[in-house]
Scaffold this active site. Structure first.
Site, PDB file in Angstrom:
ATOM      1  N   CYS A  20     -51.952 139.552  27.293  1.00 30.00           N
ATOM      2  CA  CYS A  20     -53.188 139.237  27.289  1.00 30.00           C
ATOM      3  C   CYS A  20     -54.243 139.984  26.472  1.00 30.00           C
ATOM      4  O   CYS A  20     -55.168 139.482  26.386  1.00 30.00           O
ATOM      5  CB  CYS A  20     -53.560 139.872  29.260  1.00 30.00           C
ATOM      6  SG  CYS A  20     -53.211 138.895  30.332  1.00 30.00           S
ATOM      7  N   LYS A  23     -56.195 137.421  24.150  1.00 31.18           N
ATOM      8  CA  LYS A  23     -57.197 136.638  24.672  1.00 31.18           C
ATOM      9  C   LYS A  23     -58.393 136.514  23.673  1.00 31.18           C
ATOM     10  O   LYS A  23     -58.660 137.416  22.872  1.00 31.18           O
ATOM     11  CB  LYS A  23     -58.055 137.204  25.984  1.00 31.18           C
ATOM     12  CG  LYS A  23     -57.290 136.870  27.331  1.00 31.18           C
ATOM     13  CD  LYS A  23     -58.010 137.584  28.631  1.00 31.18           C
ATOM     14  CE  LYS A  23     -57.422 137.175  29.771  1.00 31.18           C
ATOM     15  NZ  LYS A  23     -58.128 137.619  31.114  1.00 31.18           N
ATOM     16  N   ASP A  57     -65.211 134.543  37.029  1.00 32.22           N
ATOM     17  CA  ASP A  57     -64.375 134.884  38.031  1.00 32.22           C
ATOM     18  C   ASP A  57     -62.840 134.557  37.875  1.00 32.22           C
ATOM     19  O   ASP A  57     -62.650 133.888  36.817  1.00 32.22           O
ATOM     20  CB  ASP A  57     -64.752 134.308  39.548  1.00 32.22           C
ATOM     21  CG  ASP A  57     -64.761 135.636  40.428  1.00 32.22           C
ATOM     22  OD1 ASP A  57     -63.649 136.270  40.434  1.00 32.22           O
ATOM     23  OD2 ASP A  57     -65.499 135.547  41.519  1.00 32.22           O
ATOM     24  N   ASP A  58     -61.979 135.065  38.515  1.00 31.28           N
ATOM     25  CA  ASP A  58     -60.760 134.961  38.283  1.00 31.28           C
ATOM     26  C   ASP A  58     -60.104 133.589  38.290  1.00 31.28           C
ATOM     27  O   ASP A  58     -58.974 133.360  37.669  1.00 31.28           O
ATOM     28  CB  ASP A  58     -59.685 135.906  39.097  1.00 31.28           C
ATOM     29  CG  ASP A  58     -60.145 137.458  38.725  1.00 31.28           C
ATOM     30  OD1 ASP A  58     -60.015 137.827  37.423  1.00 31.28           O
ATOM     31  OD2 ASP A  58     -60.758 138.156  39.528  1.00 31.28           O
ATOM     32  N   SER A 148     -43.884 121.224  28.806  1.00 27.77           N
ATOM     33  CA  SER A 148     -43.434 121.866  27.468  1.00 27.77           C
ATOM     34  C   SER A 148     -43.626 121.261  26.253  1.00 27.77           C
ATOM     35  O   SER A 148     -43.597 120.188  25.832  1.00 27.77           O
ATOM     36  CB  SER A 148     -41.672 122.025  27.728  1.00 27.77           C
ATOM     37  OG  SER A 148     -40.977 120.796  27.609  1.00 27.77           O
ATOM     38  N   ASP A 231     -58.983 141.312  39.197  1.00 28.70           N
ATOM     39  CA  ASP A 231     -57.900 141.980  38.464  1.00 28.70           C
ATOM     40  C   ASP A 231     -58.086 142.387  37.116  1.00 28.70           C
ATOM     41  O   ASP A 231     -59.096 142.067  36.389  1.00 28.70           O
ATOM     42  CB  ASP A 231     -56.571 141.059  38.450  1.00 28.70           C
ATOM     43  CG  ASP A 231     -56.577 139.744  37.597  1.00 28.70           C
ATOM     44  OD1 ASP A 231     -57.804 139.488  36.967  1.00 28.70           O
ATOM     45  OD2 ASP A 231     -55.771 139.043  37.454  1.00 28.70           O
TER      46      ASP A 231
END
Length: 338
Positions: A20, A23, A57-58, A148, A231
């Protein structure tokens, strides 16, 4: 490639960054979102969008015409550890976390896989998918197909749909003065992953933390009556605190001495294993934060450390999670640390 050769592949060397920490910086992302002019929540005959892009928000939350409340999110990133199976588990747990952070339960997910077919064996891709499937099964979430592509850099994650009770959501704009702040996982994942990428040194405690689902923490938060949570992932504790405080119109007060850290995290910062994402987090949240005189530069970096599959930050007390601060009336700064 045989099993022995496959085991020696260092997947993290095929990724520009780590988890992460890759980002897009939060300030840049907000500018892009504003320029895109994405719609705000609106009442429509085919359903109502309860949570959209307004506060970052998440996950998105929508109520269907039939009355079902759906929570939708997606998350993917390059290898954060060298073990393919562990990377799959970490990426899947991280993607599912956004549903838990909203107070929902994951119901169905699909795989997102990018793979450099000419430079990495497909046996490793299978291990990544196997890891993701193991976490989805642990969560009781269906995993069905996905998409994929052949890409220069390996990436993996999930697109997830969950269900929630619209009267018992966890939102980042529902914090109020006087609420305590609890953190359900220790910090330091970013610096330990950066050390792993640079040296190959394994950190089993970090892997165990990243592969732990936030399901129990989410249930505990709802059971305690909490209405506000997020989170802690790529924007670090400071970044996610700032977003929560800004959305709720409050100031978040944090006691750095109460914040838990993984073993080895302080040493990793001392030795310089700090990602660019962590430094960008501090540059973004720093101007909105008042640091106490005793908060060192290393502590500031740890508070801004870009986490991968981190814990929940809950406005409320939940069993087993340390209280690291509280929410106060909005003042000059959105966050006060120390």
């Amino acid at each position: 490639m045989d099993a022995t050769a496959t085991a020696t592949v260092r997947l993290t060397q095929y990724a520009r960054g780590g988890g992460c920490a890759c980002k897009i910086p939060p300030g840049e992302l907000e500018a892009v979102m504003a320029a895109a002019g994405l719609p705000e929540p609106a009442r429509r005959p085919d359903g109502e969008l309860l949570v959209g892009t307004e506060n970052g928000d998440d996950a998105a939350v929508v109520v269907t015409p039939g009355g079902t409340t759906l929570v939708m999110t997606t998350d993917f990133f390059g290898p954060v550890v060298d073990d393919a199976y562990d990377w799959g588990r970490i990426a899947a747990a991280n993607a599912l976390s956004d549903v838990y952070a909203m107070g929902g339960t994951p119901f169905v997910a699909v795989n997102l896989l990018a793979w450099p077919r000419e430079s990495l064996p497909m046996e490793l891709a299978a291990e990544v998918l196997r890891g993701g499937a193991a976490i989805a099964a642990e969560a009781g979430c269906h995993l069905a197909g996905g998409h994929s592509i052949d890409d220069a850099e390996p990436k993996y994650g999930l697109a997830v749909t969950g269900q929630a009770d619209p009267e018992h959501l966890l939102r980042n704009d529902a914090g109020r003065p006087g609420m305590p702040l609890s953190l359900t996982k220790p910090l330091g994942l970013g610096v330990l992953n950066t050390r792993h990428k640079a040296t190959g040194e394994r950190h089993p405690e970090a892997v165990a933390t990243m592969t732990t689902l936030n399901a129990a923490a989410s249930r505990a938060a709802l059971a305690s009556g909490a209405v506000c949570a997020t989170d802690v992932t790529g924007f670090g504790l400071l970044g996610h605190l700032y977003k929560l405080a800004r959305a709720s119109g409050v100031t978040a007060v944090v006691d750095p001495a109460a914040v838990p850290f993984l073993d080895g995290a302080r040493e990793a910062v001392r030795d310089g294993f700090v990602s660019g994402g962590t430094r960008r987090n501090l540059a973004w949240a720093g101007p909105h934060t008042r640091f106490g005189a005793g908060v060192s530069e290393d502590e500031r970096l740890l508070l801004a450390d870009a986490q991968t599959s981190g814990g929940l930050l809950v406005a409320g007390e939940i069993p087993g999670a340390p209280v690291i601060g509280h929410l106060a009336p909005r003042g000059e700064h959105a966050v006060i640390a120390g």
